[in-house]
Design an enzyme around this catalytic site. Structure first.
Site, mmCIF file in Angstrom:
data_model
loop_
_atom_site.group_PDB
_atom_site.id
_atom_site.type_symbol
_atom_site.label_atom_id
_atom_site.label_comp_id
_atom_site.label_asym_id
_atom_site.label_seq_id
_atom_site.Cartn_x
_atom_site.Cartn_y
_atom_site.Cartn_z
ATOM 1 N N GLU A 91 13.906 -21.046 23.020
ATOM 2 C CA GLU A 91 13.144 -20.426 22.203
ATOM 3 C C GLU A 91 13.329 -20.617 20.692
ATOM 4 O O GLU A 91 12.878 -19.812 19.993
ATOM 5 C CB GLU A 91 12.662 -18.833 22.494
ATOM 6 N N HIS B 105 -9.618 -5.225 9.695
ATOM 7 C CA HIS B 105 -8.200 -5.763 10.638
ATOM 8 C C HIS B 105 -8.655 -5.941 12.192
ATOM 9 O O HIS B 105 -8.260 -6.646 13.031
ATOM 10 C CB HIS B 105 -7.349 -4.890 10.575
ATOM 11 N N CYS C 47 3.337 -21.712 1.500
ATOM 12 C CA CYS C 47 2.841 -20.873 2.649
ATOM 13 C C CYS C 47 2.134 -21.618 3.680
ATOM 14 O O CYS C 47 1.108 -22.375 2.869
ATOM 15 C CB CYS C 47 2.194 -19.558 2.269
ATOM 16 N N ARG D 171 -10.533 -3.168 -4.363
ATOM 17 C CA ARG D 171 -10.430 -4.384 -3.499
ATOM 18 C C ARG D 171 -11.603 -3.874 -2.762
ATOM 19 O O ARG D 171 -11.799 -2.946 -1.828
ATOM 20 C CB ARG D 171 -8.981 -4.377 -2.653
ATOM 21 N N GLY E 201 0.711 -1.355 0.009
ATOM 22 C CA GLY E 201 0.068 -0.115 -0.025
ATOM 23 C C GLY E 201 0.895 1.179 0.019
ATOM 24 O O GLY E 201 1.777 1.362 0.635
ATOM 25 N N GLU F 136 -10.932 -4.223 4.193
ATOM 26 C CA GLU F 136 -10.018 -4.400 5.507
ATOM 27 C C GLU F 136 -10.189 -3.361 6.549
ATOM 28 O O GLU F 136 -9.523 -3.376 7.387
ATOM 29 C CB GLU F 136 -8.479 -4.652 5.069
ATOM 30 N N ARG G 94 4.622 -20.796 35.186
ATOM 31 C CA ARG G 94 5.074 -19.906 36.628
ATOM 32 C C ARG G 94 5.169 -18.627 36.467
ATOM 33 O O ARG G 94 5.105 -17.834 37.415
ATOM 34 C CB ARG G 94 6.557 -20.758 36.476
ATOM 35 N N TYR H 269 -10.042 -0.181 6.163
ATOM 36 C CA TYR H 269 -9.405 1.177 5.838
ATOM 37 C C TYR H 269 -10.604 2.239 5.562
ATOM 38 O O TYR H 269 -11.879 1.929 5.503
ATOM 39 C CB TYR H 269 -8.351 1.018 4.667
ATOM 40 N N GLN I 42 4.603 -16.007 11.086
ATOM 41 C CA GLN I 42 5.518 -15.666 11.915
ATOM 42 C C GLN I 42 6.950 -14.639 11.399
ATOM 43 O O GLN I 42 7.393 -13.860 12.159
ATOM 44 C CB GLN I 42 6.432 -16.971 12.253
ATOM 45 N N GLY J 96 18.212 -26.435 17.002
ATOM 46 C CA GLY J 96 18.145 -26.465 18.276
ATOM 47 C C GLY J 96 19.375 -27.008 18.603
ATOM 48 O O GLY J 96 19.660 -26.752 20.019
#
Ligand code: NAP
Ligand code: SF4
Length: 675
Positions: A658, A255, A337, A217, A61, A167, A566, A169, A342, A652
């Site tokens: 993490e 959104h 995909c 759109r 955009g 979306e 915890r 906007y 992520q 790993g």
């Protein structure tokens, strides 16, 4: 050319121009728009997708004026100086035989700056900013800004523009009463509320002439209260056609909607039923989007007549050559995909350049390249999880002689657990992709074979890469050997029988995954009907906005589950920025009891004994599942080093804390690109 995808590969005649196939690379903000040297980088990013066969591309955009950018520094196209930059992109795409539109995005009340404007002074739930209502004069100025921006886009050499009208906007904010509270000629009755987008389209068409693509759109479903009704959507589509739109692209959900629309739990091509309803209502082409991630799915959407064209956005991050591979009978080599968000959306929302978990080259085309190696080396890769697979594939692509050892019967490592989690079945696609790719590249694969120190030391390898992954962290707790205790591997891979009540120790990514696995019934199927019911979507389009009046209707949970941590913080705080809210909502819908600030005391026949703050409790559960993180698995390292073999630890085995697949795949590629 493959005839497996006749609909996908069929050209689309727009009269004044012809698109070479039915695949649109949809708009994505990549962060390159505002980065140093960003236009050169974007040029290479888009050129690679044009080379890869995309029929039409849309940029991220670009704001038509200062108010319209999401942030004060966001890219805009307002002057001849801006045109120079945009020309770099258009020229690069045309040099590859592609076609490209520039998306004009005015974010309205979603802008994070005090100059934000909207139809009315209605703050979005996802923004701290209350927008300024546009005055009559401001409205006409904005219309003019869209027209000027389009004219400049034409000057830059783009083949057209996409006007972002979905979306949630600015244009959407005028269309629905949820956000438009005006009582002048731009508010009130529907005819007034759609005046703004229609005037914009008319002004653009007048500015650019006939032979320029004008794609709009349009929101098929707003997924908010007081959104558009279906009849209104159809009226607007028809009016847009009359006003001069060439193509209607479609969008699903604002959104701020609390329904997942693109993440991995959304069934593939899950929303195309909404687009299908528009087919036949207008005579211009209609495009379907969202979670269309394989060539087979895309072909089915078109063959069913759900749309004239399909829009794939993230799939072009995952694989620039999506279309060419489908056309050349290599659909099995498409890197799909997996909908994880992520490295794409999560990056964007944390101010980083977008990329892709399964393809870290995306948006890094100018700095991370895979060149043929000058000397061929013999490389042993130990471990066929994400890190080992990406290393092996990249090294082999460069011409190295690669042998991969995997102790399990199948490649994939931790992805073999991810793929059994409800809503994560697409992780299987990544395993299949690497299986096909390693075979294609001639990598020697030893499955079910645990490499030994002697074998590696005496094998004549120039490089030994230890991608041996992780082992679950062993906890020092009274009763940890009690028969009720299971590890997440027992549950997800070992087929362990799990009772009707369960406490999960550890609320990280795997704890959430295990909870989702345990509340789903055994005959759980990832189907469209169950998904829409769970999230309260009105698939009959009877309500304004598309939400069921009765709200989400989740299936009864198969088990009573406690998810414990915890830390005193909110459980799930470490999950992805754009998917964490979905996982937390899923826990609520399934009745999972999340508890923070827990001290574990012991496990015995009565269950799990804990302290929550000062209060002691016994959770009388049938099973306790440990999801308390991992430690690196490096059992070969010492023996190899003793024999003088230099080893490189990746994934790993290198750093377990993490660890996620994104870091593992990225590290594998970067190291192999340099070996
Ligand atoms: P993790 O995210 O590090 O979570 C492990 C949890 O175990 C921590 O939240 C920690 O919370 C707890 N823990 C650590 N040491 C403990 C101990 N000694 N005793 C009791 N509890 C302990 O690791 P993970 O869940 O195994 O996931 C591994 C990686 O996979 C993560 O980095 C994640 O990004 C990725 N992943 C992500 C997703 C997703 O985003 N949906 C899904 C699966 C995996 P407390 O210390 O507060 O108890
Ligand atoms: Fe798809 Fe995940 Fe890559 Fe984003 S990061 S493009 S969601 S695979």
């Amino acid at each position: 050319m493959s005839n497996k995808f006749p609909n996908l590969l069929e050209p689309l005649d727009l009269g004044f121009t012809k698109l070479k196939n039915r695949v649109l690379m949809g708009s994505m903000h990549t962060g390159l728009e505002e980065a140093p040297n960003g236009f050169q980088r974007m040029a290479e990013f888009f050129a690679a997708r044009a080379r890869g066969g995309a029929g039409l591309i849309v940029t991220g955009g670009i704001a038509p004026n200062d108010e319209g950018g999401a942030m004060p520094h966001m890219a805009r196209l307002k002057t001849d100086e801006d045109v120079v930059n945009h020309k770099i992109i258009a020229d690069a795409v045309h040099a590859e035989g592609g076609a490209i539109l520039m998306q004009i995005l005015h974010t309205g009340r979603y802008a994070f700056h005090p100059g934000a404007v909207s139809a009315s002074a209605e703050k979005a739930p996802i923004s701290p900013v209350t927008p300024n209502p546009l005055t009559e004069e401001g409205i006409w100025r904005t219309i003019e800004d869209f027209a000027t921006c389009s004219k400049l886009a034409q000057k830059a050499g783009y083949d057209g523009v996409e006007v972002m009208g979905s979306e949630g906007y600015l244009l959407n904010q005028f269309i629905v009463t949820h956000t438009n509270k005006r009582d002048d000629d731009w508010g009130g009755v529907y005819e007034n509320r759609i005046r703004f987008p229609l005037e914009i389209v008319r002004a653009i068409r007048a500015a650019v002439g006939e032979n320029f693509i004008l794609m709009f759109r349009l929101s098929m479903l707003d997924l908010i209260e007081n959104g558009s009704t279906w009849d209104e959507v159809v009226i607007l589509a028809k009016e847009l056609e009359k006003a001069g739109a060439t193509i209607i692209n479609t969008g699903i959900g604002w959104h701020e909607a609390r329904v997942p629309t693109i993440a991995h739990m959304v069934p593939r091509a899950g929303w195309t039923w909404a687009t299908k309803r528009l087919m036949g209502e207008v005579s211009i082409p209609v495009i379907a989007s969202n979670r269309i991630n394989t060539a087979e799915t895309a072909e089915e959407v078109l063959a069913r007549g759900d749309a004239d064209m399909v829009s794939l956005a993230r799939p072009f991050l995952a694989d620039a050559d999506f279309v060419n591979k489908a056309a050349n009978g290599q659909a099995n080599l498409i890197n799909a995909c997996i909908g994880c968000n992520q490295a794409c959306l999560d990056n964007i929302f944390s101010g980083q350049i977008c990329s892709c978990l399964v393809n870290p080259l995306a948006c890094h085309e100018t700095e991370l390249t895979i060149e043929a190696a000058s000397t061929t080396r013999r490389i042993a890769v130990i471990g066929g999880g994400p890190a080992g697979l990406s290393y092996a594939a990249t090294a082999a692509k460069r011409g190295h002689d690669v042998t991969l050892f995997e102790s399990a019967a199948r490649l994939g490592g931790q992805f073999n657990m991810a793929r059994v989690i409800p809503g994560k079945s697409d992780y299987e696609e990544t395993i299949k992709y690497y299986e096909a790719q390693l075979a294609d590249l001639g990598v020697t694969i030893n499955l079910g074979s645990r490499a030994t120190v002697d074998q590696l030391a005496e094998g004549g390898f120039d490089e030994v890469i230890l991608a041996t992954g992780v082992t679950p962290r062993q906890l020092d707790l009274e009763g940890i050997d009690h028969p009720s205790v299971l590890s997440y591997i027992d549950v997800l891979q070992g087929g362990a029988e799990v009772g009707k009540s369960v406490a999960i120790m550890g609320a990280g990514g795997i704890g959430f995954d295990v909870a989702e696995f345990l509340v789903a019934s055994e005959d759980h199927e990832e189907n469209h009907a169950a998904f829409f019911k769970e999230w309260g979507v009105d698939t009959q389009s009877k309500t304004a906005g598309g939400l069921l009046p009765e709200g989400p209707q989740p299936a009864a949970p198969a088990r009573e589950v406690y998810l414990l941590q915890r830390k005193a913080s909110r459980p799930g705080a470490s999950l992805g920025k754009t998917t964490g809210w979905i996982h937390r909502a899923q826990m609520k819908l399934s009745g999972v009891k999340t508890v923070s600030a827990v001290t574990y005391q012991k496990i015995d026949n009565d269950g799990l004994h804990i302290l929550v703050g000062e209060e002691s409790q016994v959770l009388a559960v049938d099973n306790v599942v440990i999801c308390a993180g991992q430690e690196p698995q490096r059992e070969l390292q010492a023996g190899l080093e003793e024999k003088g073999v230099k080893v490189t630890l990746i994934g790993g085995a290198d750093v377990a804390a993490e660890l996620d697949a994104r870091r593992a795949i990225d590290q594998g590629i970067r190291l192999a690109a340099a070996v």
